[in-house]
Design a protein around this motif. Structure first.
Motif, PDB file in Angstrom:
ATOM      1  N   VAL A  89      35.260  52.811  25.198  1.00  0.00           N
ATOM      2  CA  VAL A  89      35.289  54.206  25.670  1.00  0.00           C
ATOM      3  C   VAL A  89      34.497  54.339  26.972  1.00  0.00           C
ATOM      4  O   VAL A  89      34.941  54.978  27.932  1.00  0.00           O
ATOM      5  N   VAL A  90      33.331  53.703  27.019  1.00  0.00           N
ATOM      6  CA  VAL A  90      32.500  53.756  28.226  1.00  0.00           C
ATOM      7  C   VAL A  90      33.234  53.117  29.400  1.00  0.00           C
ATOM      8  O   VAL A  90      33.236  53.649  30.516  1.00  0.00           O
ATOM      9  N   LEU A  91      33.869  51.960  29.156  1.00  0.00           N
ATOM     10  CA  LEU A  91      34.621  51.298  30.223  1.00  0.00           C
ATOM     11  C   LEU A  91      35.758  52.185  30.722  1.00  0.00           C
ATOM     12  O   LEU A  91      36.028  52.248  31.928  1.00  0.00           O
ATOM     13  N   GLY A  92      36.412  52.876  29.789  1.00  0.00           N
ATOM     14  CA  GLY A  92      37.482  53.785  30.193  1.00  0.00           C
ATOM     15  C   GLY A  92      36.967  54.930  31.047  1.00  0.00           C
ATOM     16  O   GLY A  92      37.568  55.278  32.076  1.00  0.00           O
ATOM     17  N   LEU A  93      35.837  55.526  30.643  1.00  0.00           N
ATOM     18  CA  LEU A  93      35.264  56.632  31.411  1.00  0.00           C
ATOM     19  C   LEU A  93      34.814  56.167  32.796  1.00  0.00           C
ATOM     20  O   LEU A  93      34.994  56.878  33.792  1.00  0.00           O
ATOM     21  N   VAL A  94      34.222  54.964  32.849  1.00  0.00           N
ATOM     22  CA  VAL A  94      33.804  54.411  34.147  1.00  0.00           C
ATOM     23  C   VAL A  94      35.025  54.193  35.041  1.00  0.00           C
ATOM     24  O   VAL A  94      34.994  54.485  36.246  1.00  0.00           O
ATOM     25  N   SER A  95      36.116  53.695  34.471  1.00  0.00           N
ATOM     26  CA  SER A  95      37.347  53.466  35.241  1.00  0.00           C
ATOM     27  C   SER A  95      37.894  54.783  35.807  1.00  0.00           C
ATOM     28  O   SER A  95      38.308  54.854  36.978  1.00  0.00           O
ATOM     29  N   ILE A  96      37.889  55.815  34.979  1.00  0.00           N
ATOM     30  CA  ILE A  96      38.384  57.126  35.437  1.00  0.00           C
ATOM     31  C   ILE A  96      37.486  57.672  36.541  1.00  0.00           C
ATOM     32  O   ILE A  96      37.967  58.223  37.550  1.00  0.00           O
ATOM     33  N   LEU A  97      36.167  57.527  36.379  1.00  0.00           N
ATOM     34  CA  LEU A  97      35.232  58.003  37.400  1.00  0.00           C
ATOM     35  C   LEU A  97      35.451  57.282  38.722  1.00  0.00           C
ATOM     36  O   LEU A  97      35.446  57.905  39.791  1.00  0.00           O
ATOM     37  N   ILE A  98      35.649  55.938  38.649  1.00  0.00           N
ATOM     38  CA  ILE A  98      35.910  55.178  39.878  1.00  0.00           C
ATOM     39  C   ILE A  98      37.214  55.644  40.518  1.00  0.00           C
ATOM     40  O   ILE A  98      37.316  55.747  41.742  1.00  0.00           O
ATOM     41  N   GLY A  99      38.212  55.935  39.676  1.00  0.00           N
ATOM     42  CA  GLY A  99      39.483  56.434  40.203  1.00  0.00           C
ATOM     43  C   GLY A  99      39.305  57.746  40.956  1.00  0.00           C
ATOM     44  O   GLY A  99      39.892  57.953  42.025  1.00  0.00           O
TER      45      GLY A  99
ATOM     46  N   ASN B 257      46.636  59.623  37.805  1.00  0.00           N
ATOM     47  CA  ASN B 257      45.389  59.006  38.250  1.00  0.00           C
ATOM     48  C   ASN B 257      44.636  58.362  37.082  1.00  0.00           C
ATOM     49  O   ASN B 257      44.109  57.251  37.196  1.00  0.00           O
ATOM     50  N   ILE B 258      44.607  59.073  35.942  1.00  0.00           N
ATOM     51  CA  ILE B 258      43.905  58.542  34.769  1.00  0.00           C
ATOM     52  C   ILE B 258      44.602  57.280  34.239  1.00  0.00           C
ATOM     53  O   ILE B 258      43.961  56.274  33.944  1.00  0.00           O
ATOM     54  N   GLY B 259      45.931  57.352  34.108  1.00  0.00           N
ATOM     55  CA  GLY B 259      46.674  56.183  33.627  1.00  0.00           C
ATOM     56  C   GLY B 259      46.522  54.986  34.553  1.00  0.00           C
ATOM     57  O   GLY B 259      46.311  53.857  34.100  1.00  0.00           O
ATOM     58  N   TYR B 260      46.620  55.259  35.847  1.00  0.00           N
ATOM     59  CA  TYR B 260      46.472  54.189  36.846  1.00  0.00           C
ATOM     60  C   TYR B 260      45.056  53.589  36.783  1.00  0.00           C
ATOM     61  O   TYR B 260      44.882  52.366  36.791  1.00  0.00           O
ATOM     62  N   SER B 261      44.053  54.440  36.671  1.00  0.00           N
ATOM     63  CA  SER B 261      42.653  53.980  36.636  1.00  0.00           C
ATOM     64  C   SER B 261      42.363  53.156  35.389  1.00  0.00           C
ATOM     65  O   SER B 261      41.665  52.140  35.452  1.00  0.00           O
ATOM     66  N   LEU B 262      42.909  53.605  34.243  1.00  0.00           N
ATOM     67  CA  LEU B 262      42.669  52.865  32.995  1.00  0.00           C
ATOM     68  C   LEU B 262      43.356  51.494  33.018  1.00  0.00           C
ATOM     69  O   LEU B 262      42.777  50.489  32.574  1.00  0.00           O
ATOM     70  N   THR B 263      44.599  51.466  33.520  1.00  0.00           N
ATOM     71  CA  THR B 263      45.307  50.179  33.615  1.00  0.00           C
ATOM     72  C   THR B 263      44.537  49.199  34.483  1.00  0.00           C
ATOM     73  O   THR B 263      44.312  48.039  34.120  1.00  0.00           O
TER      74      THR B 263
ATOM     75  N   LEU C 224      53.390  48.536  38.828  1.00  0.00           N
ATOM     76  CA  LEU C 224      53.811  49.328  37.673  1.00  0.00           C
ATOM     77  C   LEU C 224      53.812  50.816  37.988  1.00  0.00           C
ATOM     78  O   LEU C 224      54.791  51.516  37.695  1.00  0.00           O
ATOM     79  N   TRP C 225      52.746  51.329  38.605  1.00  0.00           N
ATOM     80  CA  TRP C 225      52.603  52.770  38.777  1.00  0.00           C
ATOM     81  C   TRP C 225      53.305  53.305  40.028  1.00  0.00           C
ATOM     82  O   TRP C 225      53.824  54.429  40.001  1.00  0.00           O
ATOM     83  N   PHE C 226      53.310  52.526  41.072  1.00  0.00           N
ATOM     84  CA  PHE C 226      53.925  53.037  42.311  1.00  0.00           C
ATOM     85  C   PHE C 226      55.372  52.574  42.484  1.00  0.00           C
ATOM     86  O   PHE C 226      56.231  53.373  42.867  1.00  0.00           O
ATOM     87  N   ILE C 227      55.644  51.314  42.186  1.00  0.00           N
ATOM     88  CA  ILE C 227      56.994  50.791  42.424  1.00  0.00           C
ATOM     89  C   ILE C 227      57.926  51.150  41.275  1.00  0.00           C
ATOM     90  O   ILE C 227      59.053  51.616  41.493  1.00  0.00           O
ATOM     91  N   VAL C 228      57.464  50.952  40.025  1.00  0.00           N
ATOM     92  CA  VAL C 228      58.327  51.192  38.874  1.00  0.00           C
ATOM     93  C   VAL C 228      58.377  52.678  38.507  1.00  0.00           C
ATOM     94  O   VAL C 228      59.457  53.270  38.431  1.00  0.00           O
ATOM     95  N   LEU C 229      57.208  53.285  38.284  1.00  0.00           N
ATOM     96  CA  LEU C 229      57.185  54.664  37.801  1.00  0.00           C
ATOM     97  C   LEU C 229      57.501  55.685  38.887  1.00  0.00           C
ATOM     98  O   LEU C 229      58.185  56.681  38.634  1.00  0.00           O
ATOM     99  N   LEU C 230      56.997  55.489  40.103  1.00  0.00           N
ATOM    100  CA  LEU C 230      57.273  56.448  41.188  1.00  0.00           C
ATOM    101  C   LEU C 230      58.452  56.036  42.060  1.00  0.00           C
ATOM    102  O   LEU C 230      58.835  56.779  42.967  1.00  0.00           O
ATOM    103  N   ASP C 231      58.974  54.839  41.806  1.00  0.00           N
ATOM    104  CA  ASP C 231      60.161  54.355  42.524  1.00  0.00           C
ATOM    105  C   ASP C 231      59.924  54.238  44.029  1.00  0.00           C
ATOM    106  O   ASP C 231      60.807  54.533  44.836  1.00  0.00           O
ATOM    107  N   TYR C 232      58.701  53.842  44.411  1.00  0.00           N
ATOM    108  CA  TYR C 232      58.411  53.574  45.814  1.00  0.00           C
ATOM    109  C   TYR C 232      58.866  52.158  46.158  1.00  0.00           C
ATOM    110  O   TYR C 232      58.909  51.272  45.310  1.00  0.00           O
ATOM    111  N   SER C 233      59.180  51.957  47.418  1.00  0.00           N
ATOM    112  CA  SER C 233      59.383  50.585  47.905  1.00  0.00           C
ATOM    113  C   SER C 233      58.027  50.026  48.334  1.00  0.00           C
ATOM    114  O   SER C 233      57.075  50.779  48.571  1.00  0.00           O
TER     115      SER C 233
END
Length: 352
Positions: A15-25, A46-52, A103-112
């Protein structure tokens, strides 16, 4: 109860690692000129990307522990450890970083990739900076933990050395040894006064060298051989030709051992075996493959002499601290063999 407590501790750590990841994001968003006021969709992204990214990068600690058991020695090989750690961390983290962005930009957002790189270069740069800051923290922690463990091990070694030296010294001055020595001396006085005087001088020299060895961690092998020869001279006054010792003195230069190693091994052989005309004790001492090998014949007493058997254990643990090569004990039906790893200058690095 302990298992439940450990499980709760692991969950809280995640949980702490997840919160730290979100804060860094969130901090990365601010550094890139974004705004904290975002839509719910943007927050979720942003949260999903930061946690991954965060959980993937924090797994570096797990990777470091895996390679650390075999290839990383911060105290013994600091330069090699830094290079291996940097290469492994960079390769693994590069995979995590590009996977998360793919995963987050190319697949989910369909960016090149070309569109992503128009704004994503700064994202990648910040992620690598954060990565190496976190990595420096983990490796600095690992270095100081190993340094602390080395200091603790050195203190334990000193205590074991004192204990071993006390054990060897007490074995020599115990009533049983003195009783045998006085019996030998008494017999010599009746038979040959001059020989008795020589025996007293040799006994005195033996104790003088025994006391001098107490303050040393390691000694040259040739000195140890000289010391055990002094001990054998005293024992042969008692047992005569019933002790047959063969010491091969070739290839003894440039090697070192822990003081009183040979004396303790020879003493064990005498203590636990019958020594008489019918059962002569055969002891062979020689060097082979960077090992000092002490081999003795086995003729046990009908009622074996008991003992704490701590001498060999303490000796083995001391060698384990000084060298990576094992201290080997082999028990056979007619032979007892101890293989002592010879110490050289490179082995002593382990103590640094």
């Amino acid at each position: 109860m302990k298992r439940i407590k450990n499980k709760k501790l692991r969950i809280s750590r995640y949980v702490v690692l997840g919160l730290v990841s979100i804060l860094i994001g969130i901090l990365c968003v601010l550094l890139l000129g974004g705004e904290v006021r975002m839509s719910v969709k943007s927050w979720a992204f942003n949260i999903g990307y930061s946690l991954t990214l965060g959980y993937g990068l924090f797994a570096n600690g797990f990777i470091a522990s895996l390679i650390g058991k075999r290839w990383i020695h911060w105290i013994k090989y600091p330069k090699r450890s830094i290079v291996i750690s940097f290469v492994v961390t960079t390769l693994y983290s590069t995979f995590v970083i590009f996977f998360a962005n793919w995963l987050w930009f190319i697949v989910l957002l369909d960016y090149s990739w070309s569109k992503f790189l128009t704004f994503g270069t700064n994202i990648l740069l910040i992620e690598y900076i954060v990565l190496y800051i976190i990595t420096m923290f983990f490796y600095a922690k690992a270095f100081f933990n190993e340094w602390r463990e080395t200091l603790i091990a050195e203190e334990a070694l000193k205590k074991e050395a004192v204990s071993l030296q006390y054990k060897v010294l007490s074995n020599q001055v115990n009533p049983h040894f003195l009783f045998n020595s006085l019996n030998v001396l008494g017999s010599l006085i009746r038979l040959d006064a001059d020989r008795a005087g020589i025996f007293v001088n040799k006994l005195s020299d033996f104790y003088r060298n025994l006391l001098a060895a107490r303050g040393k961690e390691i000694v040259p092998l040739n000195e140890e051989v000289d010391f055990v020869n002094q001990y054998l001279v005293l024992q042969k006054e008692r047992f005569g030709d019933n002790i047959v010792v063969d010491i091969e003195t070739d290839k003894l230069n440039h090697h070192q051992v822990i003081p009183m190693t040979l004396q303790m091994l020879v003493e064990n052989a005498i203590k636990h075996n019958q020594v008489n005309k019918e059962n002569k004790l055969q002891i062979k001492i020689y060097v082979q493959d960077n090992y000092l090998i002490v081999k003795n014949s086995v003729t046990p007493y009908l009622n074996p002499i008991g003992g704490e058997k701590l001498g060999l254990k303490n000796l083995s643990e001391r060698y384990q601290f000084l060298t990576d090569r094992p201290f080997v004990i082999e028990r056979k039906q007619d032979e007892f063999i101890v293989k002592v790893p010879l110490l050289q200058l490179e082995d002593n690095v382990k103590r640094a």
